[in-house]
Write an enzyme that holds these catalytic residues in place. Structure first.
Site, PDB file in Angstrom:
ATOM      1  N   HIS A 245       0.800  -1.224   0.000  1.00 56.09           N
ATOM      2  CA  HIS A 245       0.000   0.000   0.000  1.00 56.09           C
ATOM      3  C   HIS A 245       0.834   1.274   0.000  1.00 56.09           C
ATOM      4  CE1 HIS A 245      -3.480  -2.660   0.843  1.00 56.09           C
ATOM      5  NE2 HIS A 245      -3.982  -1.816  -0.028  1.00 56.09           N
ATOM      6  N   ASN A 512      -4.801  -6.551  -7.104  1.00 59.36           N
ATOM      7  CA  ASN A 512      -3.669  -6.605  -6.165  1.00 59.36           C
ATOM      8  C   ASN A 512      -3.885  -7.710  -5.134  1.00 59.36           C
ATOM      9  OD1 ASN A 512      -3.042  -4.261  -7.508  1.00 59.36           O
ATOM     10  ND2 ASN A 512      -3.813  -2.942  -5.886  1.00 59.36           N
ATOM     11  N   ASP A 513      -5.059  -7.670  -4.517  1.00 58.92           N
ATOM     12  CA  ASP A 513      -5.339  -8.708  -3.524  1.00 58.92           C
ATOM     13  C   ASP A 513      -5.648 -10.034  -4.198  1.00 58.92           C
ATOM     14  OD1 ASP A 513      -5.030  -7.815  -0.839  1.00 58.92           O
ATOM     15  OD2 ASP A 513      -6.618  -6.377  -1.219  1.00 58.92           O
ATOM     16  N   CYS A 560      -9.706  -2.612 -11.035  1.00 62.55           N
ATOM     17  CA  CYS A 560      -9.155  -1.383 -10.450  1.00 62.55           C
ATOM     18  C   CYS A 560      -7.837  -1.621  -9.715  1.00 62.55           C
ATOM     19  CB  CYS A 560     -10.171  -0.726  -9.526  1.00 62.55           C
ATOM     20  SG  CYS A 560     -10.608  -1.732  -8.109  1.00 62.55           S
TER      21      CYS A 560
HETATM   22  C1  PEP Z   1      -6.856  -4.384  -5.004  1.00 63.15           C
HETATM   23  O1  PEP Z   1      -6.710  -5.180  -4.087  1.00 63.15           O
HETATM   24  O2  PEP Z   1      -6.547  -4.625  -6.185  1.00 63.15           O
HETATM   25  C2  PEP Z   1      -7.399  -3.045  -4.744  1.00 63.15           C
HETATM   26  C3  PEP Z   1      -7.737  -2.247  -5.730  1.00 63.15           C
HETATM   27  O3  PEP Z   1      -7.523  -2.647  -3.467  1.00 63.15           O
HETATM   28  P1  PEP Z   1      -6.301  -2.260  -2.505  1.00 63.15           P
HETATM   29  O4  PEP Z   1      -5.078  -2.167  -3.373  1.00 63.15           O
HETATM   30  O5  PEP Z   1      -6.652  -0.970  -1.865  1.00 63.15           O
HETATM   31  O6  PEP Z   1      -6.248  -3.411  -1.567  1.00 63.15           O
HETATM   32 MG    MG Z   2      -7.661  -4.870  -2.176  1.00 66.11          MG
END
Ligand code: PEP
Ligand code: MG
Length: 633
Positions: A245, A512-513, A560
């Site tokens: 993050h 990402n997650d 996203c």
């Molecule tokens: C993700 O996990 O891809 C996401 C957009 O949320 P964050 O990066 O805030 O966990």
């Molecule tokens: Mg996420």
């Protein structure tokens, strides 16, 4: 002197001559006496063998790009070193006591950190803290420092002396594990020096230069948010991971960021001139005139590129064969809002509401939340803005959150996001109330993070209905149009689409997650974060499955995660059928260029041959396609 060599005495003559036995004996005696004098004064280590030029010469480090931009500025140490100026003690007993107390306090603070497990907030890993604890409790270390004080030094000077000696010893070690521990030891000694001198990190961010480039071993997102964004140009981390993050926040700020810059802390001096090339992952410390000239040229080139992006700002992101790909921005703070227009985006695809909570020192009030959400809707105007409800936990800690409840072995898989919101519904209801109020008479889009099963979505959605009913009961105006959706970032949800999709207005993939869970590889852990390639047949097939299902149900789908901000990755996403992607504002220009130079139907056909390949990555194949077809990636 206990058979230890403390130095070499050289006797030279202009002309050749023979030394008699008596003369040799006399010289040996002189050497012996000198050795005693040196040892008694404990001068070894206090006198450097040679001037340390390593922090004066230009130095180049090849790290990894975390945020693509270029910055020229001056180095600021996130955890500053303390310069010891007072070397000689006036009262040795007092210095011994000060040292013992500081070590005691240091041990306590490390135990506290380990106990609260607020590790991800500080961006530190458990392993590092355990190494700190080991060193901090090492009796030999304390003993050596106490001995140094007894020779007449102040506590600070003693810490520094032993730090220098230990550094010299560990630096010679060939074993990379031991060299790693040297960093731990150095950090710890610096912490002890700060403990002794009372230098705090906060007192230093007040004196930030206008072109600050922050240098740290690692840090959490909240710590980066603590810096004055106006003065921040770049960030260099010795460790870190591109999808952690802190890197996302750095990208949101548009600051050049390089991670895994090995040994930078060993070579940097505060105030050093520094160039951070977030495109290539390179860092130049104390750059030569030639490097500065070449970077000025590069900066001009970037400016020209930016001009090109600006020129197509008003143009639609349509492929050569007429397919529209909607480009949205990710945002999270008030300062991000002007980017929506500047970037020429279609809307805000992800508004990370937790950032407001992370920069506040207490829980934002209902009024403060309403104000921010109103500002977002005002800025967005007719364009859609998707608010994601609080996504805290994992590496997103709130300074005022009670952490004692969060003793977790695997925080990324732990009590985070919607799990916290459903277990503490007051927090979520409060936020929903703020969102509904801010959007009175307007359109509102809300989604929930980390939903792993349909039942969770239903429970969260029921809270929205409850809040709507409450507003109506009090005669308050509701949003004119309301859409509720979910993030898809836990793989289990991809296998419940037949039950989920009829219940949601839209879905947004959080790559990402999603990918850290898919590969079981911690996005914040530098050892494994880039171990697997997102452009692999596994990922592409998985995403394809979601795209096909959403098409079948007519459910709007966005991606996203950070993947959508990279032209080659974004090309692959378009090729597997995604028509809406959301990214950091700086990525809109390059991604739009890519879209406008792409024949997506040709790519779709090409990609049909990739899903079933046994390769670990199809990056090269995709890059060759782009090159052969003139796609701007
Ligand atoms: C993700 O996990 O891809 C996401 C957009 O949320 P964050 O990066 O805030 O966990
Ligand atoms: Mg996420």
């Amino acid at each position: 002197m206990q058979q230890a060599v403390v130095g070499v005495l050289v006797v030279q003559n202009r002309t050749k001559r023979h030394y008699t036995e008596e003369e040799v004996e006399a010289l040996q005696t002189v050497a012996m006496v000198l050795a005693e004098v040196v040892a008694a004064a404990d001068l070894i280590g206090a006198v450097p063998d040679e001037p340390d030029l390593s922090r004066q010469m230009p130095y180049h480090i090849a790290g990894t790009s975390f945020s693509e931009s270029i910055a020229l500025g001056h180095a600021v140490l996130h955890e500053p070193r303390v310069h010891v100026t007072k070397l000689i003690a006036e009262d040795t007993e007092l210095e011994l006591k000060r040292l013992e107390q500081a070590v005691y306090a240091l041990r306590g603070s490390i135990d506290d950190m380990l106990e609260t497990e607020d590790l991800s907030h500080a961006g530190e890993h458990r392993e590092v803290l355990q190494a700190y604890r080991m060193f901090a409790n090492d009796r030999g270390w304390l003993q050596r420092m106490l001995e140094a004080v007894k020779t007449g030094l102040t506590a600070e000077a003693a810490v520094e002396r032993v730090q220098n000696d230990t550094r010299a010893r560990l630096q010679r070690a060939a074993d990379p594990y031991i060299r790693d521990r040297l960093h731990d030891f150095d950090d710890l000694a610096n912490r002890l020096l700060r403990q002794l001198t009372g230098v705090t990190l906060a007192s230093l961010s007040a004196n930030l230069p206008n072109d600050a480039i922050i240098i740290a071993r690692n840090m959490g997102p909240a710590e980066l948010l603590d810096y004055d964004k106006e003065r921040l140009r770049g960030l260099v981390l010795e460790e870190g991971a591109p999808n952690a993050h802190v890197s996302i926040v750095a990208r949101a700020f548009g600051i050049a960021t390089v991670g895994r810059a090995e040994d930078i802390l060993e070579h940097v001096e505060p105030g050093d001139a520094i160039i951070v090339d977030g495109d290539t992952g390179e860092v130049y410390l104390r750059p030569s005139q030639e490097v500065i000239a070449s970077y000025s040229e590069k900066a001009r080139f970037r400016a020209r590129k930016q001009e090109q992006y600006k020129a197509i700002r008003g143009e639609p992101a349509v492929t050569l064969d007429g397919e529209k790909v909607d480009l949205y921005v990710n945002a999270g703070l008030q300062v991000d809002l002007p980017h929506l227009d500047e970037a020429g985006a279609e809307g805000i695809g992800l508004f990370r509401t937790e950032l407001q909570f992370m920069i506040a020192s207490t829980l934002p009030s209902l009024r403060e939340q309403i104000e921010l959400y109103r500002a977002v809707l005002d800025e967005a105007g007719d364009k859609p803005a998707v608010f994601r409800t609080l996504d805290i936990g994992g590496d997103k800690m709130l300074p005022y959150m009670n952490l004692s409840a969060l003793k977790e072995e695997n925080p990324a898989l732990g009590w985070r996001a919607i799990r916290i919101s459903l277990d503490r519904p007051a927090l979520l209801r409060h936020q929903i109330r703020a969102l509904l109020t801010a959007a009175a008479g307007r359109s509102l889009r809300v989604m929930f993070p980390m939903v792993a099963e349909v039942a969770e979505y239903k429970r969260a959605r029921a809270l929205v209905d409850k809040e709507l009913a409450r507003l109506k009961k009090f005669g308050k105006e509701c949003p004119a149009h309301l859409e509720i959706g979910t993030m898809l970032e836990v793989p289990s949800l991809a296998w419940q689409l037949d039950t989920l999709l009829p219940l949601v207005d839209f879905v947004s993939i959080g790559s990402n997650d999603l990918l850290q869970f898919l590969f079981a590889s911690d996005r914040g852990n530098p050892r494994v974060a880039t171990r697997y390639d997102f452009l692999s047949p596994a990922v592409l097939s998985f995403l394809r499955h979601i795209v096909v299902k959403c098409r079948e149900y007519g459910t709007p789908l966005t991606l996203c995660g950070e993947m959508s901000g990279k032209p080659l990755e974004a090309m692959a996403l378009a090729g597997l059928g995604l028509r809406r992607i959301s990214m950091s504002p700086a990525a809109i220009g390059p991604v739009k260029m890519m879209v406008r130079s792409l024949d997506v139907s040709k790519l779709e056909t090409f990609m049909d041959g990739l899903y079933g390949l046994p390769d670990r990555s199809v990056r090269e194949q995709l890059a060759s396609f782009a090159e052969a077809h003139g796609v701007a990636v």
